[in-house]
Design a protein around this motif. Structure first.
Motif, PDB file in Angstrom:
ATOM      1  N   LEU A 205      14.243 -48.933  12.622  1.00  8.26           N
ATOM      2  CA  LEU A 205      14.611 -50.170  13.288  1.00  8.26           C
ATOM      3  C   LEU A 205      15.810 -50.784  12.581  1.00  8.26           C
ATOM      4  CD1 LEU A 205      11.166 -51.824  14.105  1.00  8.26           C
ATOM      5  CD2 LEU A 205      12.440 -50.079  15.349  1.00  8.26           C
ATOM      6  N   GLY A 206      16.745 -51.307  13.362  1.00  6.99           N
ATOM      7  CA  GLY A 206      17.958 -51.875  12.801  1.00  6.99           C
ATOM      8  C   GLY A 206      17.779 -53.313  12.354  1.00  6.99           C
ATOM      9  N   LYS A 207      18.875 -53.887  11.843  1.00  2.16           N
ATOM     10  CA  LYS A 207      18.823 -55.240  11.307  1.00  2.16           C
ATOM     11  C   LYS A 207      18.547 -56.284  12.395  1.00  2.16           C
ATOM     12  CE  LYS A 207      19.711 -53.885   7.124  1.00  2.16           C
ATOM     13  NZ  LYS A 207      18.619 -53.879   6.127  1.00  2.16           N
ATOM     14  N   PHE A 208      18.976 -56.018  13.621  1.00  2.13           N
ATOM     15  CA  PHE A 208      18.681 -56.960  14.697  1.00  2.13           C
ATOM     16  C   PHE A 208      17.174 -57.098  14.895  1.00  2.13           C
ATOM     17  CE2 PHE A 208      23.086 -57.067  16.004  1.00  2.13           C
ATOM     18  CZ  PHE A 208      23.194 -58.278  16.685  1.00  2.13           C
ATOM     19  N   GLU A 209      16.479 -55.969  14.922  1.00  2.13           N
ATOM     20  CA  GLU A 209      15.023 -56.028  15.094  1.00  2.13           C
ATOM     21  C   GLU A 209      14.334 -56.552  13.843  1.00  2.13           C
ATOM     22  OE1 GLU A 209      13.187 -52.720  17.623  1.00  2.13           O
ATOM     23  OE2 GLU A 209      15.121 -51.846  17.037  1.00  2.13           O
ATOM     24  N   ALA A 235      25.182 -57.183  22.818  1.00  7.75           N
ATOM     25  CA  ALA A 235      23.896 -57.580  22.239  1.00  7.75           C
ATOM     26  C   ALA A 235      23.748 -59.095  22.214  1.00  7.75           C
ATOM     27  CB  ALA A 235      23.770 -57.010  20.821  1.00  7.75           C
ATOM     28  N   ILE A 236      24.849 -59.797  21.948  1.00  3.34           N
ATOM     29  CA  ILE A 236      24.803 -61.266  21.920  1.00  3.34           C
ATOM     30  C   ILE A 236      24.625 -61.820  23.332  1.00  3.34           C
ATOM     31  CG2 ILE A 236      26.114 -63.339  21.363  1.00  3.34           C
ATOM     32  CD1 ILE A 236      27.515 -61.711  19.172  1.00  3.34           C
ATOM     33  N   GLN A 237      25.351 -61.265  24.288  1.00  2.00           N
ATOM     34  CA  GLN A 237      25.310 -61.769  25.656  1.00  2.00           C
ATOM     35  C   GLN A 237      23.969 -61.499  26.329  1.00  2.00           C
ATOM     36  OE1 GLN A 237      28.711 -59.732  27.285  1.00  2.00           O
ATOM     37  NE2 GLN A 237      30.070 -61.476  26.990  1.00  2.00           N
ATOM     38  N   GLU A 238      23.473 -60.279  26.183  1.00  6.15           N
ATOM     39  CA  GLU A 238      22.250 -59.868  26.890  1.00  6.15           C
ATOM     40  C   GLU A 238      20.983 -60.131  26.072  1.00  6.15           C
ATOM     41  OE1 GLU A 238      22.573 -59.004  29.950  1.00  6.15           O
ATOM     42  OE2 GLU A 238      24.767 -58.962  29.841  1.00  6.15           O
ATOM     43  N   LYS A 239      21.135 -60.456  24.794  1.00  2.00           N
ATOM     44  CA  LYS A 239      19.992 -60.647  23.897  1.00  2.00           C
ATOM     45  C   LYS A 239      19.095 -59.412  23.870  1.00  2.00           C
ATOM     46  CE  LYS A 239      19.875 -65.693  24.338  1.00  2.00           C
ATOM     47  NZ  LYS A 239      20.545 -65.890  23.047  1.00  2.00           N
ATOM     48  N   GLU A 240      19.730 -58.253  23.879  1.00  3.58           N
ATOM     49  CA  GLU A 240      19.008 -56.995  23.769  1.00  3.58           C
ATOM     50  C   GLU A 240      19.922 -55.959  23.123  1.00  3.58           C
ATOM     51  OE1 GLU A 240      17.940 -56.045  27.793  1.00  3.58           O
ATOM     52  OE2 GLU A 240      19.800 -54.917  28.135  1.00  3.58           O
ATOM     53  N   ILE A 241      19.290 -54.984  22.473  1.00  5.66           N
ATOM     54  CA  ILE A 241      20.057 -53.947  21.780  1.00  5.66           C
ATOM     55  C   ILE A 241      19.560 -52.571  22.221  1.00  5.66           C
ATOM     56  CG2 ILE A 241      20.657 -55.352  19.783  1.00  5.66           C
ATOM     57  CD1 ILE A 241      17.993 -52.839  19.211  1.00  5.66           C
ATOM     58  N   ASP A 242      20.402 -51.566  22.010  1.00  6.45           N
ATOM     59  CA  ASP A 242      20.047 -50.179  22.309  1.00  6.45           C
ATOM     60  C   ASP A 242      20.074 -49.388  21.018  1.00  6.45           C
ATOM     61  OD1 ASP A 242      19.903 -50.364  25.211  1.00  6.45           O
ATOM     62  OD2 ASP A 242      22.073 -50.678  25.124  1.00  6.45           O
ATOM     63  N   ARG A 243      18.918 -48.840  20.627  1.00 14.66           N
ATOM     64  CA  ARG A 243      18.901 -47.964  19.461  1.00 14.66           C
ATOM     65  C   ARG A 243      19.684 -46.695  19.778  1.00 14.66           C
ATOM     66  NH1 ARG A 243      13.066 -48.149  19.615  1.00 14.66           N
ATOM     67  NH2 ARG A 243      12.343 -50.137  18.807  1.00 14.66           N
ATOM     68  N   PRO A 249      16.326 -50.328  26.344  1.00 14.15           N
ATOM     69  CA  PRO A 249      16.808 -51.495  25.598  1.00 14.15           C
ATOM     70  C   PRO A 249      15.659 -52.286  24.982  1.00 14.15           C
ATOM     71  CG  PRO A 249      16.959 -51.895  27.948  1.00 14.15           C
ATOM     72  CD  PRO A 249      16.567 -50.461  27.801  1.00 14.15           C
ATOM     73  N   VAL A 250      15.956 -52.963  23.887  1.00 11.69           N
ATOM     74  CA  VAL A 250      14.951 -53.755  23.177  1.00 11.69           C
ATOM     75  C   VAL A 250      15.409 -55.208  23.139  1.00 11.69           C
ATOM     76  CG1 VAL A 250      13.737 -54.081  20.984  1.00 11.69           C
ATOM     77  CG2 VAL A 250      14.369 -51.765  21.736  1.00 11.69           C
ATOM     78  N   LYS A 251      14.568 -56.114  23.605  1.00 11.79           N
ATOM     79  CA  LYS A 251      14.878 -57.537  23.589  1.00 11.79           C
ATOM     80  C   LYS A 251      14.794 -58.074  22.155  1.00 11.79           C
ATOM     81  CE  LYS A 251      15.585 -58.614  27.957  1.00 11.79           C
ATOM     82  NZ  LYS A 251      16.867 -59.209  28.415  1.00 11.79           N
ATOM     83  N   VAL A 252      15.748 -58.911  21.782  1.00 14.27           N
ATOM     84  CA  VAL A 252      15.746 -59.523  20.454  1.00 14.27           C
ATOM     85  C   VAL A 252      16.063 -61.008  20.577  1.00 14.27           C
ATOM     86  CG1 VAL A 252      16.332 -57.454  19.140  1.00 14.27           C
ATOM     87  CG2 VAL A 252      18.157 -58.824  20.137  1.00 14.27           C
ATOM     88  N   ASN A 253      15.521 -61.768  19.644  1.00 10.72           N
ATOM     89  CA  ASN A 253      15.770 -63.213  19.578  1.00 10.72           C
ATOM     90  C   ASN A 253      16.263 -63.532  18.171  1.00 10.72           C
ATOM     91  OD1 ASN A 253      15.785 -66.002  19.711  1.00 10.72           O
ATOM     92  ND2 ASN A 253      13.560 -66.198  19.564  1.00 10.72           N
TER      93      ASN A 253
END
Length: 521
Positions: A205-209, A235-243, A249-253
């Motif tokens: 898992l990356g730093k965003f998660e 990632a900032i616009q959609e609030k989600e990232i792709d590993r 895609p994974v939602k992040v807050n």
């Protein structure tokens, strides 16, 4: 602070965990090395690992290195087994902790190894105004851009904003975008699936998660490659990232804080930084003044580091003489607080007795002083300027100099009105202009006159022009040696190369690399 305990620790795990929790740590436990690696790959992560010395520490640390997981490891074992301690340290452990656990020893290790002291020490009105601004924006979820010269404490400011935010109980995760190669930074930020590339032995898992629901600091963001900037923007616009290697895609807050020691508007104009990303991150801007712009902080910060390193080296209490303090007040501080910290560390080691005089203050050359700076690095009649000028190579006595009276807060005094945050005006009244007492007007006027003469040559020139001339002149002085020039300028070799490429593209004449660098290229 998050602590991961690995192994059984011969039944002492409960006691060690309770001690750590009393010291404010969040403790988790696993019995095996594989379980530890799984936990560190996951979003929970850890800031420090305490591992049973009976486990294969060398394999564990090698696995951390291969997966680019940077975390301090402390080995633990029963009693004072010297052979086990040596094996653990040779394997890569930062420290060896004997069991049964001692509360004070564990507390000292937690603080020393994890370095969790992030207080901001200041009293200058310029810095206090910056902190009040940061405190005002902290409760929101707005992205913050922190700018300032290298060594001003941009990461400390980011941690301050996190502590004052609604997310203070959640993780604070920092990523140095300049220290990680471009081909690895994407994986570091967004994570990867098993087999996504060579070396991806498991899902990571990356730093965003890892920072989900908390704060993510992107340190030196201006060093990020434009291709990766586009993915960050999404990632900032959609609030989600792709590993990497995943189609899901994974939602992040995450609340984002970015730092830079460059002028990002100039970087945008030159095409090195995306304009849309700049406006996404620069919802709120906090500019940290350089140490030259907040001189009233110099005495307080100097005393802070003097006490810190005297205690760390077991040298007892030390105090600065008036002449030594005057040297600190008149230095250019190109390296800002980081340079002052290093200076005080050296002074503690070089001083004899309880007093730290001018002979123990070793400052950087005037060559590093910013253009227009009226502050000298070392007075010409100081023994530090020519330390072996005395008969037989001895250090001559320090010359007597009139010291400028300073409004220095009392040693150990708590700042007023801000509790334990570590900032605020010193007790005993407000400092005078620039930290001088009211009767220092003559000295202030003298400094102002000198500063005006130096600044006159810069009027009408842009910051980018001055920076370019400084870099090229320094490189010429170093006969084209990029490494030496970067050290003198106080910037990374990568930053220097980027600048030189930019100047070459603009048609500027750039000195060729030195002989040594060409030989190793």
């Amino acid at each position: 602070m998050r602590l991961l305990i690995v192994g059984t620790l011969e039944g002492y795990i409960t006691a060690a965990g309770k001690i750590a929790m009393k010291r404010g740590a969040k403790v988790s436990h696993t019995d095996s090395i594989e379980g530890a690696l799984t936990a560190l790959r996951a979003a929970a992560g850890a800031d420090l690992v305490m591992i049973d010395v009976k486990l294969d520490i060398a394999t564990f640390i090698d696995s951390l290195k291969s997966e680019r997981i940077t975390i301090p490891v402390v080995a633990c074992g029963i009693g004072t087994d010297a052979a086990a301690a040596v094996r653990a340290i040779r394997a890569g452990a930062k420290e060896y902790l004997p069991l049964p656990p001692n509360a004070e020893l564990i507390a000292a290790v937690l603080e020393a190894v994890a370095e969790e002291s992030h207080s901001i020490v200041c009293s200058d009105p310029a810095m206090l105004a910056t902190l009040r601004l940061a405190e005002q924006v902290a409760p929101s979820d707005a992205s913050v851009m922190i700018t300032g010269e290298s060594g001003t404490g941009k990461e400390l400011m980011a941690r301050f904003i996190h502590r004052k935010s609604r997310r203070s109980g959640e993780p604070f995760v920092a990523v140095n975008c300049a220290a990680i190669p471009e081909n690895l930074l994407e994986s570091e930020l967004f994570g990867h699936e098993k087999g996504a590339f060579t070396g991806a032995v498991a899902r990571r898992l990356g730093k965003f998660e890892e920072a989900n629901n908390g704060t993510l600091l992107l340190d030196e963001l201006s060093e990020m490659h434009p291709r990766l900037q586009a993915k960050l923007l999404r990632a900032i616009q959609e609030k989600e990232i792709d590993r990497i290697g995943s189609s899901q895609p994974v939602k992040v807050n995450v609340r984002l804080i970015a730092t830079s020691n460059r002028n990002l508007e100039a970087e945008v104009r030159s095409g090195n930084f995306r304009e849309d990303l700049y406006f996404r991150l620069n919802v709120f801007s906090v500019a940290i003044p350089s140490l030259r712009e907040r001189p009233a902080d110099i005495p307080m910060i100097a005393e802070h580091f003097l006490k810190k390193y005297a205690e760390a080296n077991g040298l007892g209490d030390k105090r600065l003489t008036e002449d030594a303090m005057l040297m600190l007040k008149t230095h250019h501080w190109r390296g800002n607080v980081r340079e002052l910290e290093n200076t005080m560390h050296r002074a503690v080691l070089l001083s004899r007795g309880e007093e730290v005089g001018p002979e123990a203050i070793m400052l950087t050359s005037k060559m590093l002083a910013p253009e227009g700076s009226a502050q000298a690095s070392i007075p010409s009649d100081s023994p530090v300027a020519n330390p072996f000028a005395g008969p037989g190579g001895t250090v001559p006595a320090a010359a007597s100099q009139p010291a400028v009276p300073l409004a220095v807060p009392p040693q150990g005094g708590q700042p007023t009105g801000y509790g334990a945050t570590g900032y605020g005006p010193p007790k005993g009244g407000k400092p005078g202009p620039y930290g001088m007492a009211a009767n220092s007007s003559a000295a202030a006027a003298a400094n102002a006159g000198t500063s005006g003469a130096g600044l006159a040559a810069l009027i009408g020139r842009t910051v980018a022009d001055v920076e370019r001339d400084l870099i090229l002149e320094t490189l010429t002085h170093c006969l084209g040696n990029r490494t030496h020039a970067a050290n003198i300028l106080g910037i990374s070799i990568r930053t220097l190369r980027n600048k030189l490429k930019q100047y070459g593209d603009e048609g500027r004449s750039v000195p060729t690399p030195g002989n040594d660098e060409r030989a190793t290229a």
